[in-house]
Scaffold this active site. Structure first.
Site, mmCIF file in Angstrom:
data_model
loop_
_atom_site.group_PDB
_atom_site.id
_atom_site.type_symbol
_atom_site.label_atom_id
_atom_site.label_comp_id
_atom_site.label_asym_id
_atom_site.label_seq_id
_atom_site.Cartn_x
_atom_site.Cartn_y
_atom_site.Cartn_z
ATOM 1 N N CYS A 70 -84.308 1.542 -23.135
ATOM 2 C CA CYS A 70 -85.672 2.699 -23.158
ATOM 3 C C CYS A 70 -84.812 3.238 -21.183
ATOM 4 C CB CYS A 70 -86.753 1.871 -22.424
ATOM 5 S SG CYS A 70 -88.020 3.454 -22.673
ATOM 6 N N CYS A 181 -83.874 10.165 -23.255
ATOM 7 C CA CYS A 181 -84.078 8.894 -23.851
ATOM 8 C C CYS A 181 -84.178 8.703 -24.976
ATOM 9 C CB CYS A 181 -86.039 10.067 -24.181
ATOM 10 S SG CYS A 181 -86.835 9.145 -24.887
HETATM 11 N N1 DGL Z 1 -87.511 5.495 -25.456
HETATM 12 C C1 DGL Z 1 -87.612 5.444 -23.877
HETATM 13 C C2 DGL Z 1 -86.775 5.851 -22.822
HETATM 14 O O1 DGL Z 1 -85.607 5.877 -23.672
HETATM 15 C C3 DGL Z 1 -89.383 6.107 -23.469
HETATM 16 C C4 DGL Z 1 -90.205 6.479 -24.595
HETATM 17 C C5 DGL Z 1 -91.534 5.833 -24.364
HETATM 18 O O2 DGL Z 1 -91.907 5.094 -24.802
HETATM 19 O O3 DGL Z 1 -92.252 7.306 -23.706
HETATM 20 O O4 DGL Z 1 -87.127 6.258 -22.175
#
Ligand code: DGL
Length: 273
Positions: A70, A181
């Protein structure tokens, strides 16, 4: 021993999917923190607390390394968690701004990410370090995380949302789109349809898995792979051992596991775009 991979939700499966094809002899634990998704619109203190809880879970579950799959959680918490859990290798993911700037040949670079990641010092510092020519723009796309968690990947609403978010940008001046993301990889087909053909789409998942492999290799903890080159997804998908958790609760329900299988199929298609 296991490799722990986690995210706020299904975005982190982008990294899991890549890791499964490059490291088919490993055992994985995938943890989606669905009780707290999205991270990208929360405060940094909240996200740090969530990440801490997940890391304690991973340590209890015998993980030899953990990937924070993430960008948002990496930006906010990777440094402090590495200081706290010194013996555990913690690998993070960062938007691929550096290769994007290098490959853009003077065209502009659009980095899309969550609001929290866009406002974090870590991403600002990264851009400052590599963007001498001031080519990089940052754009928040929190709506895509919500669409992804609903399983809505291709729809008029997704298209309209992205068209609206892109409307202030002269996309013909851009050469690179950086997916900052992990949730955004599910939408590569719509991105591709909306942006001009000269824009190359780049994300950090391959670099992150390669870093994971380097770290494990240096510790002599990398399970041997046939040629070290990865395997075809169709060949490996049924043989690899992965346990899936939603905020600490193991997923055993066949229907839910079936949906996870469909997400892998989608990611496999998106990987080829
Ligand atoms: N998938 C996550 C990222 O790479 C974050 C998504 C979220 O929970 O806002 O930033």
């Amino acid at each position: 021993m296991n490799i722990g991979i986690f995210d706020s939700g299904i975005g982190g499966m982008t990294i899991l999917h890549q890791a499964m094809t490059l490291m088919p002899r490993e055992n994985f634990i995938f943890y989606a923190d669905t009780d707290h998704v999205p991270y990208g619109t929360k405060s940094r203190e909240q996200v740090i607390a969530y990440v801490d809880e997940v890391l304690r879970f991973m340590i209890r579950h015998n993980c030899k390394a953990v990937v924070i799959a993430c960008n948002t959680a990496t930006a906010v918490a990777a440094e402090s968690m590495r200081a706290k859990y010194r013996l555990l290798p913690i690998i993070g993911i960062e938007p691929a701004v550096k290769p994007a700037v290098a490959e853009s040949r003077g065209r502009r670079v659009l980095v899309v990410a969550t609001p929290l990641a866009v406002h974090e010092k870590r991403l600002r510092n990264l851009v400052e370090r590599v963007d001498d020519a001031h080519l990089v723009d940052l754009l928040e796309l929190p709506g895509l995380v919500e669409f992804a968690e609903r399983g809505e990947f291709v729809s008029d609403n997704v298209t309209a949302y992205l068209q609206e978010r892109f409307s202030g940008y002269a996309l013909d001046r851009y050469g690179e789109l950086v997916l900052g993301c992990t949730h955004f990889n599910y939408f590569k087909d719509t991105f591709r349809a909306l942006i001009p053909p000269q824009i190359h789409i780049i994300d950090g998942s391959l670099g992150t898995v390669r870093q994971l492999m380097r770290v494990l290799d240096a510790r002599h903890e990398l399970a041997e792979t046939a040629a070290g080159q990865g395997v075809d997804w169709e060949q490996c998908k049924n043989d690899i051992c992965v346990r899936y958790f939603e905020s600490g609760r193991e997923i055993t329900d066949a229907a839910k596991l079936g949906r996870i299988g469909q997400l892998h199929e989608r990611l496999e298609r998106m990987r080829k775009i």
